[in-house]
Design an enzyme around this catalytic site. Sequence first.
Site, PDB file in Angstrom:
ATOM      1  N   THR A   1      -4.351   7.585   1.554  1.00 18.03           N
ATOM      2  CA  THR A   1      -4.022   7.222   2.491  1.00 18.03           C
ATOM      3  C   THR A   1      -2.984   5.807   2.535  1.00 18.03           C
ATOM      4  OG1 THR A   1      -5.769   6.037   2.848  1.00 18.03           O
ATOM      5  CG2 THR A   1      -5.886   8.338   3.991  1.00 18.03           C
TER       6      THR A   1
ATOM      7  N   THR B   1      -2.688   2.713   4.539  1.00 19.96           N
ATOM      8  CA  THR B   1      -3.321   1.347   4.501  1.00 19.96           C
ATOM      9  C   THR B   1      -4.049   0.880   2.877  1.00 19.96           C
ATOM     10  OG1 THR B   1      -2.906   1.284   6.506  1.00 19.96           O
ATOM     11  CG2 THR B   1      -4.188  -0.953   5.083  1.00 19.96           C
ATOM     12  N   CYS B   2      -4.771   2.196   2.709  1.00 21.11           N
ATOM     13  CA  CYS B   2      -5.282   2.223   1.113  1.00 21.11           C
ATOM     14  C   CYS B   2      -4.461   1.755   0.396  1.00 21.11           C
ATOM     15  CB  CYS B   2      -6.591   3.258   1.246  1.00 21.11           C
ATOM     16  SG  CYS B   2      -7.138   3.878   3.105  1.00 21.11           S
ATOM     17  N   SER B   3      -3.103   2.962   0.016  1.00 23.38           N
ATOM     18  CA  SER B   3      -2.556   2.338  -1.364  1.00 23.38           C
ATOM     19  C   SER B   3      -1.701   2.177  -0.934  1.00 23.38           C
ATOM     20  CB  SER B   3      -2.118   4.310  -1.005  1.00 23.38           C
ATOM     21  OG  SER B   3      -2.684   4.703  -2.079  1.00 23.38           O
TER      22      SER B   3
END
Length: 158
Positions: A45, A47-49
Amino acid sequence: MSIQIGDRLPEVALKRINNGIETVDTRSLFDGKKAVLFAVPGAFTPTCSERHLPSFVENFERFREQGIDVACLSVNDPFVMQAWSQSQHVPDGLLMLADGNGDFTRALGLELDASAYGMGTRAKRFALYAEDGVVRQLEVEAPGEYRVSSAEHMLTLV
């Protein structure tokens, strides 16, 4: 109620890929150790990546220099976590833990209802620091935020 500072991490089995699917118990991961565990709502996703996992990849050695293990948790399956790890060039030693059914996330009381996005129940974005399986610091992000669960912020607390 969510886990609090001073609470022991719950005992739950998680999965990871390590020469096949491996079941790992949270006690063996955290007891007798210093560790930072951070959780993301979903592998791959935005922000996660783009920010969250990369902050820990970039700062991994700084934690290790302090004798602190680092683990990433997501309510995804172990194959997704392995593919994400490879795509993000996660260093050996940074554990990528799959909480596929969300058992650990629920036991922590840190679940997020992402069903409006077609993602079901996921983990809230958070980071915690534990010593010998006991939570010493806990940082849970407000919805839509990414600040207090970053590697940079956690390094100021440990």
